[in-house]
Motif scaffolding. Structure first.
Motif, short mmCIF file in Angstrom:
data_model
loop_
_atom_site.label_atom_id
_atom_site.label_comp_id
_atom_site.label_asym_id
_atom_site.label_seq_id
_atom_site.Cartn_x
_atom_site.Cartn_y
_atom_site.Cartn_z
N ALA A 139 51.07 -4.47 37.31
CA ALA A 139 51.78 -4.47 38.59
C ALA A 139 52.58 -5.75 38.81
CB ALA A 139 50.78 -4.29 39.74
N ASP A 140 52.13 -6.85 38.19
CA ASP A 140 52.74 -8.15 38.50
C ASP A 140 53.57 -8.73 37.37
OD1 ASP A 140 51.57 -7.99 40.96
OD2 ASP A 140 49.89 -9.30 40.51
N LEU A 141 53.65 -8.04 36.23
CA LEU A 141 54.49 -8.49 35.13
C LEU A 141 55.68 -7.54 34.97
CD1 LEU A 141 51.82 -9.46 32.42
CD2 LEU A 141 53.15 -11.01 33.87
N PRO A 142 56.79 -8.00 34.41
CA PRO A 142 57.96 -7.13 34.28
C PRO A 142 57.82 -6.06 33.20
CG PRO A 142 58.41 -9.30 33.38
CD PRO A 142 57.09 -9.39 34.06
N HIS A 143 56.83 -6.16 32.32
CA HIS A 143 56.59 -5.16 31.29
C HIS A 143 55.32 -4.38 31.62
CE1 HIS A 143 59.16 -8.14 29.21
NE2 HIS A 143 59.69 -7.06 28.66
N ALA A 144 55.28 -3.13 31.21
CA ALA A 144 54.24 -2.22 31.69
C ALA A 144 53.06 -2.04 30.75
CB ALA A 144 54.85 -0.84 31.98
N ASP A 145 53.23 -2.32 29.47
CA ASP A 145 52.19 -1.96 28.51
C ASP A 145 51.46 -3.18 27.97
OD1 ASP A 145 52.94 0.77 28.63
OD2 ASP A 145 54.55 0.41 27.16
N ILE A 200 46.62 -3.15 21.78
CA ILE A 200 47.12 -1.79 21.94
C ILE A 200 48.31 -1.64 21.00
CG2 ILE A 200 47.96 -0.05 23.54
CD1 ILE A 200 45.07 -1.11 24.05
N ARG A 201 48.22 -0.70 20.03
CA ARG A 201 49.20 -0.61 18.95
C ARG A 201 50.20 0.53 19.11
NH1 ARG A 201 47.57 -3.75 14.72
NH2 ARG A 201 49.82 -3.65 14.34
N TYR A 257 52.23 -8.51 27.58
CA TYR A 257 52.68 -7.14 27.81
C TYR A 257 54.06 -6.93 27.21
CZ TYR A 257 48.97 -5.71 31.05
OH TYR A 257 47.77 -5.34 31.61
N GLY A 258 54.37 -5.67 26.90
CA GLY A 258 55.68 -5.31 26.38
C GLY A 258 55.97 -3.85 26.67
N ASP A 259 56.77 -3.22 25.81
CA ASP A 259 57.14 -1.82 25.95
C ASP A 259 56.78 -1.10 24.66
OD1 ASP A 259 58.25 0.66 26.30
OD2 ASP A 259 60.23 -0.05 26.89
N LEU A 260 55.72 -0.29 24.67
CA LEU A 260 55.27 0.41 23.47
C LEU A 260 56.33 1.38 22.94
CD1 LEU A 260 51.56 1.13 24.45
CD2 LEU A 260 52.34 -0.41 22.62
N ASP A 261 57.17 1.89 23.81
CA ASP A 261 58.19 2.86 23.38
C ASP A 261 59.30 2.20 22.56
OD1 ASP A 261 56.87 4.97 24.63
OD2 ASP A 261 57.86 4.56 26.55
N ARG A 262 59.34 0.88 22.53
CA ARG A 262 60.39 0.19 21.77
C ARG A 262 59.89 -0.31 20.42
NH1 ARG A 262 63.54 -4.08 25.44
NH2 ARG A 262 64.82 -4.06 23.54
N GLY A 314 59.68 -12.97 29.26
CA GLY A 314 60.79 -12.98 28.32
C GLY A 314 61.48 -11.63 28.29
N ARG A 315 62.42 -11.50 27.36
CA ARG A 315 63.17 -10.26 27.28
C ARG A 315 62.31 -9.11 26.76
NH1 ARG A 315 69.02 -9.74 24.20
NH2 ARG A 315 69.44 -7.55 24.77
N GLY A 316 61.50 -9.37 25.74
CA GLY A 316 60.70 -8.30 25.15
C GLY A 316 59.23 -8.36 25.48
#
Length: 285
Positions: free
Chosen positions: A62-68, A234-235, A124-129, A95-97
């Motif tokens: 909820a508090d970071l810009p990335h969801a995963d 989480i992979r 955190y990052g974006d698993l879909d990327r 960061g960006r990623g």
């Protein structure tokens, strides 16, 4: 196989029991959330560590810009109890990623002062990327069919409250401890899902890595096995269908043991890994 899905992501017991109420935001770096830790996720007198990891993982999402969650390391400082708690978060880097933050969960002690229960540091990052390039020697665990594996309804004695919230079917080869005949090997394997049919997602994977009975039971040890530290990776976003979870302990020494967990989805992809250090119960405890 597993029952037809009934609950959905966002509308399930797991989601309701990890729900947060934002109390305050201090600029763009700090957040404060209220949460009620449900008694339904208790083992013994303490709240399950994987459930707690999911609560803190939800707060950071909820508090970071990335969801995963990509990696999350938790230090368990004192046993959490069912009831009200506060989660405080801090954004460390965005960061960006990838983005990194930390969170802590606190409860009121018997004297009314705040007691820190667990502290985590996560990226955190974006698993879909993620790329499709996979090079691995890891192999999914070989489990008997779901219908051939015993669940909580087959247990010879009482089961903890958390068992009613999980669709957990143990590999009979690692369930000898339940009938007084442990194998002596530090292994535990099971089919894993949520009892209401909610599909798996990155947050529920944080629960999955710490939801099986401890490997100490198959080593012939009985009693509470409190986690000192747990790191989960989480992979991949899990595919629909049941998960397979395997735990392995290679070393018990000095009163501590490690548990290495792997979580595989229905498409034979390694979707989560973890390692934890835990206190070993005393022989015959």
């Amino acid at each position: 196989m597993l029952r037809m899905a009934q609950a959905t992501i966002g509308n399930s017991e797991f989601d309701r029991d990890t729900a947060l109420t934002r109390r305050a935001v201090d600029g763009d770096r700090h957040g404060v959330h209220d949460v009620h830790l449900s008694a339904g996720w208790v083992i013994g007198r303490a709240v399950n560590g994987g459930y707690l990891l999911a609560v803190l993982g939800r707060a950071l999402r909820a508090d970071l810009p990335h969801a995963d969650p990509f990696t999350i390391t938790a230090h368990y400082l004192s046993a959490s109890r069912p009831g009200p708690a506060v989660v405080r978060t801090e954004r460390i880097r965005a960061g960006r990623g990838l983005s990194t933050g930390q969170a802590t969960l606190l409860q009121r002690g018997a004297d009314g002062t705040e007691v820190e229960r667990i502290r985590v540091l996560a990226t955190y990052g974006d698993l879909d990327r993620l790329t499709d390039d996979v090079r691995t020697t890891a192999e999914p665990p070989h489990l008997p069919p779901y219908e051939s594996c015993p669940g909580s309804a087959d247990a010879p004695g009482p089961v903890p409250p958390i068992a009613a919230r999980l669709d957990l079917r143990l590999d009979p080869a690692t369930a000898g401890w339940a009938v007084g005949a442990p194998s002596g090997r530090g292994e535990m394997r099971a089919w894993f899902g949520l009892a209401d049919g909610r599909p798996a997602d990155p947050l529920s994977l944080l629960l999955a890595v710490d939801a099986l009975p401890p490997t100490a039971f198959e080593l012939g040890l009985a009693g509470w096995v409190p986690t000192v530290e747990l790191t989960a990776h989480i992979r991949h976003r899990p595919a629909p269908g049941p998960l397979r979870v395997s735990l392995t302990t290679r070393n018990l020494a000095g009163g501590f043991l490690e548990e290495d967990a792997e979580v595989w989805d229905s498409e034979d992809r390694l979707v989560a890994q973890s390692r934890q250090l835990a206190v070993a119960p005393l022989l015959g405890g």
